[in-house]
Scaffold this active site. Structure first.
Site, PDB file in Angstrom:
ATOM      1  N   SER A 274       0.770  -0.980   0.364  1.00  0.00           N
ATOM      2  CA  SER A 274      -0.219   0.074  -0.327  1.00  0.00           C
ATOM      3  C   SER A 274       0.919   0.924  -0.257  1.00  0.00           C
ATOM      4  O   SER A 274       1.606   1.551  -1.133  1.00  0.00           O
ATOM      5  CB  SER A 274      -0.585   0.058   1.238  1.00  0.00           C
ATOM      6  OG  SER A 274      -2.188   0.776   1.344  1.00  0.00           O
ATOM      7  N   ASP A 385      -8.553  -4.677  -6.266  1.00  0.00           N
ATOM      8  CA  ASP A 385      -8.778  -3.915  -4.681  1.00  0.00           C
ATOM      9  C   ASP A 385      -8.831  -2.681  -5.016  1.00  0.00           C
ATOM     10  O   ASP A 385      -9.141  -2.398  -6.655  1.00  0.00           O
ATOM     11  CB  ASP A 385      -7.562  -4.331  -4.975  1.00  0.00           C
ATOM     12  CG  ASP A 385      -6.265  -3.096  -3.715  1.00  0.00           C
ATOM     13  OD1 ASP A 385      -7.061  -2.775  -3.210  1.00  0.00           O
ATOM     14  OD2 ASP A 385      -4.623  -2.565  -3.165  1.00  0.00           O
ATOM     15  N   HIS A 416      -7.167  -5.902  -1.543  1.00  0.00           N
ATOM     16  CA  HIS A 416      -6.019  -5.248  -1.022  1.00  0.00           C
ATOM     17  C   HIS A 416      -5.116  -5.743  -0.071  1.00  0.00           C
ATOM     18  O   HIS A 416      -3.540  -5.710   0.499  1.00  0.00           O
ATOM     19  CB  HIS A 416      -6.702  -3.963  -0.606  1.00  0.00           C
ATOM     20  CG  HIS A 416      -5.385  -2.847  -0.149  1.00  0.00           C
ATOM     21  ND1 HIS A 416      -4.966  -2.254  -1.520  1.00  0.00           N
ATOM     22  CD2 HIS A 416      -4.834  -2.667   0.572  1.00  0.00           C
ATOM     23  CE1 HIS A 416      -4.146  -1.576  -0.157  1.00  0.00           C
ATOM     24  NE2 HIS A 416      -3.659  -1.438   0.226  1.00  0.00           N
TER      25      HIS A 416
END
Length: 451
Positions: A274, A385, A416
C-alpha cells in the site's frame, strides 16, 4: 501522524497537535472522550465536538462530524454496543483513550488523543485489536494454516529497531531453520498506526508473508510502526514527513539485517504494501545495500486523490450516492484541492497531517524514482483491490515499460490484503478470517531466487 489512509478507510480522520496546559489536572481524559461518545450515540453532534481543540473543530465541525459518523455506519453497519473498558495510556504529554465499539459488520477501536489542557486533538477509527492479539508468534500457531506455512521450518526472534534512540520499535525477525546465511526482506507497512503484522480485524498479512517466506528459506524482518508505538510524539511533530513516518525506520531495518549474522548482506530486499509500496523505491534509493524491491498494491496516484476515490467508492456500495454522500465527497475534494496549493508555512492539518507531510509526498514521484534504480523490481496487484486499483498498476507498467528487470503480475481474485474473494470488495470482507494467497508467496520466492 497520518490517520486517514490505512488498509481500510473507515472514517475521515483528523488530528491537531494542540498541547494547551490549561486546567490540566481538572479534566479527566477518559471522561472527556466518553462524553464525546455519548453525544455521538445520542446524535448531538454540536455537543460531541465541544471538547475539540480549535484546530480539530475547524477541521471537523458538527455537520462534518455528523456526516463522518453516519458514513461510518454505512460502511460497517449500525452501532451495537461498547465492548470492555476504555484503555488509557500516556504518550509524550498526550493521553490516548481507546474505546472498542461493536458495529453490525465490524469491531472497531476508536482512539482519541487528549491534550494536557483537556482538548481532543486527534481522532480515528481502526479495525479492533481486541479480538485478536496484536503480537502473534510461532508459539501462537493457528490450527488452519495454509500449506505454504510450516511452523517447523522457521523460528522467531524479538528485535528492537532504532535501539538506544528516542524512536525504539519492537519487532520480530523470522529466520528459516538451518545454517544460513539467508536472503532476507524488510516488510514496510501501509498508512496508519500498524503493528508488525499489519493486523486488520482477524487478518495478519505481514505475519503470513513472514512465515511463508521463512518456510521457503527467506528471512523476514517486521516491526511495529512508529505511529503506533510513539503516537503522541508523532502527533506533536509540527513538520512531520514520510521520512518520520516510514522511510527512516525502513532504512534502519535494512541496516539491521546487514548486521545480522544469519543474513546474506548481498541479498537484502524491501517489500512494501500500500503506502509502503508507494514508498519503497525511495527506501531503496536511500538505504545502502538493497538488492531489489517488491511493491504490493502500491499506489502511483497521489494519496490525497485516493482518499477521495476510496470514500466515493465506499459510499456508493449500496448502489447510489445520497445528497449527504455527495456533500461528504465534496468536502474531501476541497481538502484535496487545498493540498495541491500548500506551502510549508500553511497552518492547520489536512487529512490529519501538516502541510509539510503533503508537500513531501507531492514532490515525490514513485515511478521516476523506481526508474532510476538499477535493481530488479517485482510489482504485484490484486485486481479486486478497491483501495489501490488496476489504474495504479497500469501507471507502474506505463512508467517502467522497456525495463527488462521489472516483473508485473496481477491476480484476478485478490483484494487489497492480497487475499482471495469474489465480487466487489468492501471493508466487511476484511473482517472475514483469511490468509495471504499462496500465489503471492510463491511468486516472491521465485523472483528472489532469480535475483
Amino acid at each position: 501522524m497520518v490517520r486517514v489512509f490505512r488498509q481500510v478507510i473507515l472514517v475521515i480522520v483528523l488530528a491537531a497537535a494542540s498541547l494547551s496546559p490549561v486546567l490540566a489536572q481538572e479534566r479527566d481524559p477518559q471522561a472527556i472522550v466518553q462524553a464525546m461518545v455519548d453525544h455521538l450515540l445520542a446524535g448531538d453532534f454540536e455537543a460531541a465536538v465541544a471538547d475539540f481543540s480549535p484546530e480539530m473543530r475547524q477541521a471537523l465541525p458538527p455537520d462534518t462530524m455528523q456526516t463522518t459518523w453516519e458514513g461510518l455506519a454505512e460502511q460497517v453497519g449500525a452501532f451495537q454496543a461498547l465492548v470492555g473498558a476504555p484503555q488509557v495510556t500516556e504518550a509524550e504529554g498526550v493521553t490516548l483513550v481507546v474505546i472498542t465499539m461493536q458495529f453490525d459488520a465490524a469491531l472497531l477501536d476508536m482512539q482519541a488523543s487528549v491534550s494536557a489542557g483537556g482538548q481532543i486533538t486527534g481522532l480515528y477509527f481502526r479495525p479492533s485489536e481486541t479480538a485478536v492479539p496484536v503480537e502473534a508468534s510461532a508459539a501462537d500457531i493457528p490450527a488452519d494454516l495454509p500449506d505454504y506455512i510450516d511452523p517447523e521450518a522457521f523460528e522467531e526472534r524479538a528485535i528492537v529497531l532504532n535501539e538506544g534512540t528516542d524512536w525504539e520499535l519492537p519487532g520480530t525477525l523470522t529466520l528459516p531453520v538451518g545454517k544460513g546465511p539467508f536472503p532476507a526482506v524488510v516488510l514496510v507497512h501501509g498508512s496508519g498506526p500498524n503493528d508488525r503484522d499489519e493486523t486488520i480485524g482477524p487478518n495478519k498479512p505481514f505475519r503470513d508473508l513472514a512465515w511463508g517466506l521463512a518456510t521457503q528459506g527467506v528471512a523476514a524482518l517486521r516491526y511495529d510502526k512508529r505511529s503506533k508505538v510513539h503516537a503522541g510524539k508523532m502527533a506533536a511533530l509540527e513538520s512531520m514527513t514520510v521520512d518520520d513516518e516510514v522511510i527512516a525506520d525502513a532504512v534502519a531495518a535494512v541496516r539491521l539485517l546487514h548486521q545480522t549474522d544469519e543474513v546474506d548482506p548481498d541479498r537484502v530486499f524491501v517489500i512494501g504494501h500500500s503506502l509502503g509500496g508507494h514508498l519503497v523505491p525511495r527506501v531503496a534509493a536511500e538505504a545502502d545495500g538493497v538488492a531489489g524491491v517488491v511493491i504490493l498494491s502500491g499506489n502511483v496516484r497521489p494519496l490525497q486523490d485516493l482518499i477521495v476515490v476510496q470514500t466515493e467508492y465506499l459510499l456508493g456500495l449500496d448502489g447510489e450516492l445520497s445528497d449527504e454522500d455527495r456533500e461528504q465527497v465534496n468536502r474531501l475534494e476541497q481538502v484535496r484541492q487545498a493540498i495541491e496549493n500548500l506551502n510549508a508555512a500553511t497552518p492547520g492539518m489536512f487529512f490529519g497531517a501538516p502541510a509539510t507531510y503533503w508537500i513531501d509526498l507531492r514532490d515525490y514521484d514513485p515511478v521516476k524514482v523506481a526508474r532510476s534504480l538499477d535493481r530488479p523490481l517485482l510489482i504485484l496487484q490484486g485486481e479486486r483491490d478497491y483501495q489501490v486499483t488496476m489504474d495504479d498498476f497500469a501507471l507502474w507498467q506505463e512508467g517502467l515499460s522497456g525495463r527488462d528487470n521489472v516483473t508485473f503480475i496481477s491476480y484476478a481474485r485478490l483484494n487489497h490484503l492480497l487475499m482471495s474473494g469474489s465480487g466487489p470488495s468492501s471493508p466487511a470482507e476484511y473482517e472475514q478470517p483469511g490468509y495471504v494467497d499462496a500465489a503471492i508467496v510463491a511468486d516472491i520466492i521465485g523472483w528472489i531466487s532469480e535475483n
